[in-house]
Design an enzyme around this catalytic site. Structure first.
Site, PDB file in Angstrom:
ATOM      1  N   LYS A   4       0.709  -1.445  -0.337  1.00 13.53           N
ATOM      2  CA  LYS A   4       0.193   0.101  -0.080  1.00 13.53           C
ATOM      3  C   LYS A   4       1.036   1.220  -0.322  1.00 13.53           C
ATOM      4  O   LYS A   4       1.692   0.927   0.498  1.00 13.53           O
ATOM      5  CB  LYS A   4      -0.997  -0.020   0.890  1.00 13.53           C
ATOM      6  N   SER A   9      -9.366   0.492   3.294  1.00 14.50           N
ATOM      7  CA  SER A   9      -8.639   1.430   2.306  1.00 14.50           C
ATOM      8  C   SER A   9      -7.309   0.635   1.640  1.00 14.50           C
ATOM      9  O   SER A   9      -6.613   1.424   1.124  1.00 14.50           O
ATOM     10  CB  SER A   9      -8.012   2.395   3.340  1.00 14.50           C
ATOM     11  N   ILE A  30      -6.651  -0.384  10.227  1.00 12.50           N
ATOM     12  CA  ILE A  30      -6.974   0.357  12.283  1.00 12.50           C
ATOM     13  C   ILE A  30      -8.324   0.423  11.883  1.00 12.50           C
ATOM     14  O   ILE A  30      -9.067   0.841  13.859  1.00 12.50           O
ATOM     15  CB  ILE A  30      -6.404   1.963  12.018  1.00 12.50           C
ATOM     16  N   GLY A  31      -9.301  -0.671  11.257  1.00  8.10           N
ATOM     17  CA  GLY A  31     -10.744  -0.478  11.361  1.00  8.10           C
ATOM     18  C   GLY A  31     -11.396  -1.203  10.082  1.00  8.10           C
ATOM     19  O   GLY A  31     -12.227  -1.754  10.545  1.00  8.10           O
ATOM     20  N   GLY A  32      -9.937  -2.611   9.974  1.00  8.60           N
ATOM     21  CA  GLY A  32     -10.493  -3.899   8.843  1.00  8.60           C
ATOM     22  C   GLY A  32     -10.294  -3.290   7.691  1.00  8.60           C
ATOM     23  O   GLY A  32     -10.750  -3.798   6.687  1.00  8.60           O
ATOM     24  N   SER A  33      -9.291  -2.739   7.590  1.00  8.60           N
ATOM     25  CA  SER A  33      -8.780  -2.085   6.447  1.00  8.60           C
ATOM     26  C   SER A  33      -7.702  -3.400   5.072  1.00  8.60           C
ATOM     27  O   SER A  33      -7.749  -2.962   4.378  1.00  8.60           O
ATOM     28  CB  SER A  33      -7.534  -0.498   6.253  1.00  8.60           C
TER      29      SER A  33
END
Length: 543
Positions: A115, A190, A211-214
């Site tokens: 990424k 993301s 950090i939240g499912g990325s």
């Protein structure tokens, strides 16, 4: 290598726009036999053939340097290519092998991608922000240094969502990235660019951040295996990030791969570099370096039990995900493994705490980056940010929320321990089987519930994604009689369209406790082997 060597004809690009599925036959048909043969191999097999001399590092890298731009032109997933440096590194690796009669490391000659948050020498890092283009970055991320020291070859940096705060991938540099399994769907976010790139086999193994499912979401939507570790296992040193000063719910680096063996090899190889010597935030787990990865698998079904969490009581997954969970349960049941119905403290509070800490600065960091160029927010996130930053959280409120977070983590740990009274082994369950998201991919604009991939980050638990099957419009029919649990569940259920979801990967999530990475990889081995055996039966999909 001439530039034209990489370019696809206009007629191919036009066909791609009108082709629902880009993975498999479509992209494979564009490649010459040698490129197709090399890039279709599992990374573990590629490494073995380089070691034994069947392939050179240059040959492998050249093959991926052809497939990678094809993947990007078809799918819009790469922000930076690193071909010249990659081929030069491959030549050096070949020379090393010839001179020393041994590889430079366990990943010798394997092309990798990441990424576009990771800094690579002489390569731009934009992280999806226009204002970051051509901005000088005088450092190289520690992970990149580790990969190179192991013999891996970075060849590309993939696209991500602007700000990183959304479950689809779009930015003002490249635009929207679709799901290469089914272009009616999103590739997630993301780290969606990396997920799509791996699905198209643009490199051997990829890296995202979560950090939240990325990492969880794009891996599930792309039919990949992934590991989202707890904070402190893979170094985040010198990696770009949104809200970099937020320490309470830390972002972590995740591995995305086409197979469990390649994922296991990558994690073990990274640990062998002893990152704790260079990064004080990485925990010294040198005692685990020689851990037998299949030790748990060898103990047998009477020593292992799983929690089963079919839904969180707020949003029920779509039919393809429900069926994937049934397939996993059936496969493990036939091998003698037992389940405990998972009934933990509600995850509802996780969403509130997650949002509080990530936005405690009032979105000041995000606006600072946006204002570098004056670019607009992408349409998907404009409403959540508004026109200007909000007042930051008060320090006493920050303290109060942190204490509440600690209490929630303690309650969840206590619940996990309590499952010993229900488990067939007399011990707490070893891991939990649950959805990675409510859907197999997602129709753009219709992601209504993130908690399945959000709460593991709030707890800082380890989690893996394991692919199971694909959505099938003739099996996974829409239930007109379904009674929604609430308004969000209703919106999610009405967003299910068997035709649009047809062919999308249906995966699940395996949840482990904090810092349980080696154990979770071993448990994943049990599940994958059980699935492989179960799929030999006729009619296995119709459970």
């Amino acid at each position: 290598m001439a530039r034209n060597y990489w370019l696809l004809p206009t007629d191919v690009l036009t066909r791609a726009e009108n082709t629902p599925k880009l993975v498999g036959d479509f992209i494979e048909s564009l490649l010459d036999p040698e490129t197709r043969e090399i890039t279709a191999l599992d990374p573990v097999d590629i490494l073995a053939r380089v070691r034994e001399g069947t392939y050179t590092a240059v040959k492998v890298t050249t093959a991926f340097c052809k497939r990678a731009p094809y993947a990007h032109q078809l799918n819009n997933n790469v922000l930076e290519f690193i071909f010249e440096a990659a081929l030069e590194q491959a030549k050096e690796l070949d020379q090393y092998l010839e001179q020393h009669n041994e590889t430079a490391g366990p990943l010798h000659g394997l092309p990798v991608s990441m990424k576009n948050q990771f800094h690579v020498n002489s390569v731009n890092t934009s992280m999806g922000y226009v204002g970051w283009i051509n901005k000088e970055r005088p450092v190289e991320s520690l992970l990149v240094k580790e990969l190179k020291s192991l013999g891996a070859i970075p060849i590309a940096k993939t696209t991500c969502v602007q700000t990183l705060f959304f479950g689809e991938t779009n930015n003002n540099i490249l635009g929207y990235t679709k799901n290469p399994f089914n272009q009616a769907l999103s590739t997630g976010g993301s780290s969606g660019g990396e997920g799509a790139f791996q699905a198209l086999r643009g490199s051997g193994i990829g890296f995202g951040t979560d950090i939240g499912g990325s990492v969880i979401m794009p891996s599930a939507f792309a039919g990949l295996y992934s590991l989202k570790p707890s904070h402190g296992r893979i170094s985040y040193k010198d990696v770009a990030n949104s809200v970099p000063g937020q320490p309470v719910i830390p972002s972590v680096i995740g591995i995305m791969a086409i197979s469990l063996p390649s994922l296991r090899l990558m994690f073990k190889s990274l640990q062998s570099t002893k990152p704790w010597l260079d990064d004080p935030e990485v925990i010294n787990f040198s005692s685990r370096l020689e851990t037998e990865p299949n030790s748990i698998a060898l103990e047998g079904s009477d020593k292992v039990s799983f929690g089963l969490y079919e839904n969180d009581g707020m949003v029920v997954p779509h039919p393809p995900i429900q069926r994937a969970l049934r397939i996993v349960q059936k496969a493990l049941d036939l091998k003698g493994y037992k389940f405990v119905t998972w009934d933990p403290p509600s995850h509802r509070e996780a969403a509130t705490m997650h949002s509080f800490f990530l936005r405690a600065d009032g979105n000041a960091d995000v606006f600072e980056q946006i204002n570098l160029s004056g670019e607009p927010f992408i349409p998907e996130i404009q409403a959540q940010f508004g026109e200007k930053p909000k007042p930051p959280a008060l320090l006493l409120d920050f303290y109060k929320q942190y204490l509440h977070l600690k209490e929630c983590r303690e309650k969840y740990q206590a619940y996990w321990n309590s499952t010993a009274t229900k488990s067939s082994t007399g011990l707490p369950v070893d891991a939990v089987i649950l959805p990675a998201s409510p859907h197999a991919g997602v129709i753009p604009g219709k992601y209504y519930h993130y908690l399945y991939s959000n709460f593991p980050n709030v707890l800082d638990y380890t989690t893996m994604v394991i692919p199971v099957t694909n959505a099938n419009k003739t099996i996974d029919i829409f239930d007109k009689d379904y009674k929604p649990l609430n308004d969000v569940d209703k919106k999610n259920w009405l967003a299910y369209d068997p035709e649009k979801y047809n062919g999308a990967p249906a995966s699940f999530q395996l949840l482990g406790r904090r810092l349980d990475e080696e154990k979770l990889i071993s448990l994943a081995t049990i599940i994958v082997e059980a699935l492989e055996e179960y799929k030999k039966q006729d009619g296995w999909e119709n459970v």
